[in-house]
Enzyme design. Structure first.
Site, PDB file in Angstrom:
ATOM      1  N   CYS A 132       0.849  -1.191   0.000  1.00  0.00           N
ATOM      2  CA  CYS A 132       0.000   0.000   0.000  1.00  0.00           C
ATOM      3  C   CYS A 132       0.885   1.241   0.000  1.00  0.00           C
ATOM      4  O   CYS A 132       1.684   1.427   0.906  1.00  0.00           O
ATOM      5  CB  CYS A 132      -0.933   0.024   1.207  1.00  0.00           C
ATOM      6  SG  CYS A 132      -1.898   1.554   1.247  1.00  0.00           S
ATOM      7  N   GLY A 143      -5.598   3.216 -12.728  1.00  0.00           N
ATOM      8  CA  GLY A 143      -6.274   3.559 -13.979  1.00  0.00           C
ATOM      9  C   GLY A 143      -5.456   3.119 -15.184  1.00  0.00           C
ATOM     10  O   GLY A 143      -4.386   2.524 -15.055  1.00  0.00           O
TER      11      GLY A 143
END
Lengths: 303, 244
Positions: free
Chosen positions: A131, A217
């Site tokens: 993360c 994305g």
């Protein structure tokens, strides 16, 4: 008729499409849009031992072909997820999920993973050592020795398949993946969001309250593809390819690079029906590529 | 049930400085309350753009929006006849039931549009509606005539005194007697309204969003009952839920 089934470390998926952790919550929001049972599996939101508010807002900034996000592992804690959210998800999704376990120490990773291991709803445990949005989040995933240590500690506490989710932001991702494999991982998930940021031209300040975040994305797709390609050649365990996938063609390309299954990430946030559309388009796309069994696509670029 | 719908752009024109009005035709049946919002795909941009709904019917939506960046600027150039991909019926809007006989609506700048749909519905229920609209200056004023056409009481304030009463919306609140207040505007205004009002109130919050339907957790805020998503549990929160 194309056979879409794949075998992910012993878990047979109806198709290789899995919404990625952090882009699908605990499934309940997307369940309002379509029948989740069409999915290969679901990777639920990253979960820690204790509840977390996450980072201050703004948590999202746009960029060309993607977004930079810094949620900061907001989650209600593993016990609440196991006791409340997974049973709630069960009403909409009858198959097993992939639980994303996070921690701030090797012990926390192992404890969270162990509690997920006890849940019937969980098929695979994904260890999130990558993360980019919490202090220490990336540090575990940046070095082979820490990945080895975390994976080993999780492995000891878990009977289910263990996948380790890796960051692209490392000197040699093959080395990291090999460390996970040596420590007993059943697979690796590549890649997590890439460290990134945006700055506001008027205020001269970072757009995100946390200053930096993770790029996801479409912009991430070729980066992820390269990582999957490299790691497939270096390990024997299966790879879940994640990063910028937004079409059935992307799924096949990622499988050609070496992925056994794929994660669809940020696309779920801009197109709530993204996974459904991709799954519906997969048979025709596979047929155009001359595939009878989609599973045969895995690693085709290496042969 | 919310969904994804294709809307036809009927009109898109300038109302005031940097403020535009877009009228859309399509299936808006999932919009059930004033204060809900839609998340619109804008060609050439990755993320959708969330807009509060100004007014709605079964088959139409009106959006009044301010250009604040490249995305909304591109949005302002959309031509009638173009098609837009819209996630519709998002969030929880204002509850008409809380109004009482004399509701007071307080809007600031681009926070004003959802109050129009609310005022229309409250007026239709026979409530005695008063609206306070705050702007910086006369050239930024929009929707005033629309509110007046509803037959509700309208008070306009401008910071520079170029129109209506000089000052902020909170400077005039003392002259009203009200059973409930509804508000939308910049956070600093909402906080001032929170401090200067009495009784119950419904507040519409704004936050940067990605999905707009609860999945990404980008728009989380703190409330007296714990963490909440502005897009899902909100954007309208009750006064007693708010944490500043």
């Amino acid at each position: 008729m194309v056979n879409l089934k794949v075998n992910l470390a012993g878990m047979i998926l109806d198709n290789p499409v899995i919404p990625s952790s952090g882009t699908f919550g605990y499934g309940l929001d997307h369940a309002r849009y379509y029948d989740l049972n069409i999915l290969g599996s679901i990777a639920i939101k990253g979960t820690t031992l204790n509840p977390r508010f996450g980072n201050p807002t703004p948590r999202v900034a746009e960029c060309a072909s993607g977004a930079v996000c810094s949620i900061g592992l907001q989650n209600p804690g593993v016990d609440e997820v196991v006791k409340t959210l997974l049973p709630e998800l069960k009403k909409y999704y009858r198959k097993k999920v992939i639980a994303n376990a996070c921690g701030f120490s090797a012990e926390e990773f192992a404890e969270v993973a162990a509690r997920f291991d006890a849940s019937d709803s969980v098929g695979i445990i994904e260890v999130n050592v990558s993360c980019p949005n919490v202090e220490s989040g990336l540090s575990f995933g940046s070095y082979p020795n820490t990945v080895y240590e975390v994976t080993k500690k999780v492995r000891k506490r878990v009977k289910k398949a263990v996948f380790v989710k890796l960051s692209p932001m490392v000197a040699d991702i093959k080395e990291i993946a090999c460390a996970a494999e040596e420590a007993g991982a059943d697979g690796v998930t590549l890649i997590n969001a890439a460290p990134a940021m945006r700055i506001d031209l008027k205020t001269k300040k970072p757009v995100l309250a946390n200053k930096k975040g993770g790029l996801s994305g479409k912009a991430l797709f070729p980066v992820a593809l390269r990582c999957v390609y490299d790691v497939y050649g270096a390990v024997k365990i299966p790879v879940v390819g994640v990063g910028g996938i937004s079409s059935a063609e992307d799924v096949i390309e990622m499988m050609y690079a070496g992925a056994t299954a794929v994660g669809v990430g940020a696309e779920n946030l801009v197109e709530p029906f993204a996974c459904k559309k991709i799954i519906e388009e997969l048979p025709a796309a596979a047929e155009r590529c001359g595939l009878v069994n989609l599973a045969d696509a895995t690693g085709a670029a290496h042969r | 049930m919310r969904g994804q719908e294709i809307f036809n752009v009927k009109q898109n024109y300038k109302l005031a400085d940097a403020v535009y009005r877009m009228e859309l035709e399509g299936n808006a049946s999932s919009v059930t309350a004033a204060g809900q919002f839609v998340n619109v795909k804008t060609s050439g941009f990755y993320l959708r753009r969330p807009f509060s709904v100004c007014d709605f019917s079964e088959n139409s939506l009106t959006i009044v929006y301010k250009t604040a960046g490249k995305g909304t600027e591109a949005f302002s150039r959309v031509k009638p006849g173009e098609k837009l991909d819209v996630l519709v019926g998002l969030g929880n809007g204002y509850s008409l039931d809380k109004s009482g006989e004399r509701p007071l609506l307080i809007g600031g700048g681009v926070g004003i549009p959802p109050l129009y749909g609310l005022a229309k519905r409250l007026a239709a229920q026979g409530r005695e509606v008063n609206v306070v609209l705050g702007f910086n200056t006369a050239s930024e004023i929009f929707l005033e005539k629309d509110f007046r056409a509803l037959g509700v009481g309208v008070t306009v304030t401008t910071v520079d005194g170029s129109y209506g009463k000089k000052g902020l919306v909170t400077d005039v609140l003392g002259s009203f007697s009200y059973t409930h207040h509804y508000t939308c505007g910049p956070r600093a205004m909402l906080k001032a309204v929170y401090e200067k009002t009495t009784g119950g109130g419904s507040y519409s919050l704004e936050e940067r969003m990605a999905c707009g339907f609860g999945a990404c957790l980008a728009c989380t805020c703190k409330t007296t009952y714990g963490h909440a998503r502005v897009c899902k549990e909100g954007p309208v929160f009750e006064k007693e839920d708010l944490v500043w």
